[in-house]
Design an enzyme around this catalytic site. Structure first.
Site, PDB file in Angstrom:
ATOM      1  N   GLU A 160      -4.646  15.508  -0.916  1.00  0.00           N
ATOM      2  CA  GLU A 160      -5.594  14.549  -1.491  1.00  0.00           C
ATOM      3  C   GLU A 160      -6.493  15.263  -2.495  1.00  0.00           C
ATOM      4  OE1 GLU A 160      -8.128  11.717  -2.642  1.00  0.00           O
ATOM      5  OE2 GLU A 160      -6.277  11.296  -1.508  1.00  0.00           O
TER       6      GLU A 160
ATOM      7  N   GLN B 241      -7.970   0.880   2.888  1.00  0.00           N
ATOM      8  CA  GLN B 241      -7.161  -0.305   2.621  1.00  0.00           C
ATOM      9  C   GLN B 241      -8.007  -1.556   2.848  1.00  0.00           C
ATOM     10  OE1 GLN B 241      -4.221  -0.343   1.314  1.00  0.00           O
ATOM     11  NE2 GLN B 241      -3.588   1.799   1.562  1.00  0.00           N
TER      12      GLN B 241
ATOM     13  N   CYS C  88     -13.337 -22.665  -0.029  1.00  0.00           N
ATOM     14  CA  CYS C  88     -14.701 -22.201  -0.274  1.00  0.00           C
ATOM     15  C   CYS C  88     -15.434 -23.131  -1.233  1.00  0.00           C
ATOM     16  CB  CYS C  88     -14.650 -20.787  -0.855  1.00  0.00           C
ATOM     17  SG  CYS C  88     -16.263 -20.068  -1.218  1.00  0.00           S
TER      18      CYS C  88
ATOM     19  N   CYS D 103     -17.993 -16.688   2.107  1.00  0.00           N
ATOM     20  CA  CYS D 103     -16.819 -16.060   1.501  1.00  0.00           C
ATOM     21  C   CYS D 103     -15.704 -16.069   2.536  1.00  0.00           C
ATOM     22  CB  CYS D 103     -17.111 -14.627   1.046  1.00  0.00           C
ATOM     23  SG  CYS D 103     -15.675 -13.823   0.282  1.00  0.00           S
TER      24      CYS D 103
ATOM     25  N   CYS E 125      -0.275  -0.812  -5.238  1.00  0.00           N
ATOM     26  CA  CYS E 125      -0.932  -2.108  -5.438  1.00  0.00           C
ATOM     27  C   CYS E 125      -0.652  -2.642  -6.839  1.00  0.00           C
ATOM     28  CB  CYS E 125      -2.436  -1.993  -5.194  1.00  0.00           C
ATOM     29  SG  CYS E 125      -3.263  -0.823  -6.294  1.00  0.00           S
TER      30      CYS E 125
ATOM     31  N   CYS F 127     -11.870 -15.474  -6.207  1.00  0.00           N
ATOM     32  CA  CYS F 127     -10.545 -16.015  -5.887  1.00  0.00           C
ATOM     33  C   CYS F 127     -10.112 -16.938  -7.016  1.00  0.00           C
ATOM     34  CB  CYS F 127     -10.572 -16.811  -4.588  1.00  0.00           C
ATOM     35  SG  CYS F 127     -10.995 -15.871  -3.116  1.00  0.00           S
TER      36      CYS F 127
END
Length: 409
Positions: free
Chosen positions: A292, A245, A62, A145, A366, A71
């Site tokens: 949930e 996700q 990029c 991007c 994560c 990033c």
């Protein structure tokens, strides 16, 4: 004044680490083995001149790399980058003394991130849309991007028009953009609620630009089409701001792992289920109870259940699993369990799972650090770790998704 340093290793946050007379220094955008001149300040360093580049250094994908903070690792050769990312999981879990098998990293392709959270603001020159500079609040306007899906990147100018109408003055705010089967789902936050006149202008622009939905901090402003995502074979109307996700490919990989692990269980429970990311795939083989805390996600699942055939029974429940985790006795009817909590993990829930008789567990996270804590609880409670799979859902960053599969001894 600059200091000559050698980068000894890569830190867990994606910065190179060098030893200096003042202690360790973190050097963004560097690689192990490189020699550089850096400007030091409070343990952090700015790369002034790269004197000896690593043979693993490559051209970034990029034009905004190093300026944009979205990033941090585009400059690293692919195989070395993947080995390092896998090591983040191994080092964290091995440090707790676990005996486990760690799979190779499941890779992430460019142009697959289907949700982007842009930093935006208005200026005298027009709307600015992009990401904050590395370790800064300075906003970098972007024109490309390579991480994000083309369905979003191709609409950057249209999104800027939306930002111009939303206004907010010079104060930055956020625009969360999700690519769905129905079109772009957009949520603004941090810019002040639009008044009646602005709502009218936004409605006209959303219709003109053929966006699926615009909401403000969860409140729908205009919804020409309900944003639809497919969870397995089931279409679900995604709640405004609802969890999704980051990439479809990672979601599919995680789903395959957990459904394979739970294949022989007839009754399962899905904790922190969101809008049914894994629930509906699990229901192709077994009855599922989905739990949930967000009412909008529970409502989305409930609507979908009513219009789908060919699945095993699915029941849903709203419950704050941090304040009121499922107790071991409540888990007695279930042979299989999935839990996918936020980054903080699920310590209280893990304590109850550890005391339960559930035979098969899939833990998704994560955050390898909180996952390690939760796995420690499960292992002490009699579970063994069958397999750990790292998934590169967050390309060219230090973040990694992990799936851990466990069985009761």
């Amino acid at each position: 004044m600059s200091t000559r340093v050698m980068i000894e290793r890569m830190g867990a946050g994606g910065d190179g680490i060098a030893a200096t007379s003042a202690g360790s220094a973190y050097v963004p955008f560097s690689l192990p083995g490189e020699v550089a001149n850096v400007a030091l300040e409070n343990g952090r360093a700015t790369l002034v001149a790269l004197l000896e580049p690593s043979p693993e250094r490559i051209a970034p994908a990029c034009r905004h790399f190093e300026e944009c903070g979205g990033c941090t690792l585009q400059h690293w050769q692919d195989s070395a980058y993947r080995d390092w990312k896998r090591s983040l999981v191994y080092d964290t879990l091995a440090g707790r003394g676990f005996v486990f098998t760690l799979d190779p990293l499941v890779p992430c392709a460019p142009q697959t991130r289907r949700r982007a959270v842009f930093a935006v603001r208005t200026s005298e020159r027009g709307a600015v849309l992009g990401f904050n500079k590395h370790l800064s609040h300075e906003l970098v306007d972007i024109v490309e991007c390579p991480v994000t899906v083309p369905e979003i990147v191709s609409r950057l100018d249209d999104l800027r028009e939306l930002v111009a109408v939303l206004g907010g003055g010079m104060k930055p705010f956020k625009l969360t953009v999700t690519a769905t089967a129905s079109g772009l789902d957009i949520m603004a936050s941090g810019c002040g609620a639009p008044d009646a006149a602005k709502r009218q202008a936004l409605t006209a622009l959303v219709i003109k630009k053929d966006f699926a939905r615009l909401s403000f901090e969860g409140e729908i402003i205009v919804e020409p089409r309900k944003p639809i995502v497919l969870f397995g074979k089931v279409p679900v109307f995604l709640p405004a701001g609802g969890f999704l996700q980051a990439t479809l490919e990672a979601e599919v990989a995680m789903s395959a792992l957990l459904t394979g692990h739970l294949a022989k269980t007839k009754k399962t429970i899905d904790l922190f289920s969101g809008s049914g990311t894994f629930t509906f795939r699990m229901a192709e083989k077994s009855a599922v109870h989905a739990v949930e805390g967000e009412q909008s996600a529970v409502d989305a699942m409930d609507r979908s259940i009513r219009h789908v055939q060919g699945l095993k029974p699915v029941t849903v429940e709203r419950r704050d699993l941090f304040r009121r985790p499922f107790l071991a006795r409540e888990l007695k009817p279930y042979a299989g369990l999935v839990f996918d909590p936020p980054r903080a993990g699920a310590e209280a829930q893990a304590i109850e799972i550890a005391k339960s008789t559930v035979s098969k567990v899939a833990a998704i996270s994560c955050n390898p650090i909180t996952l390690g804590r939760d796995l420690s609880i499960l292992v002490k409670g009699g579970y063994k770790i069958d397999r750990v799979v790292p998934i590169d859902q967050f390309l060219w960053s230090s973040h990694v998704e992990v799936v851990a599969l466990l069985s009761k001894k």
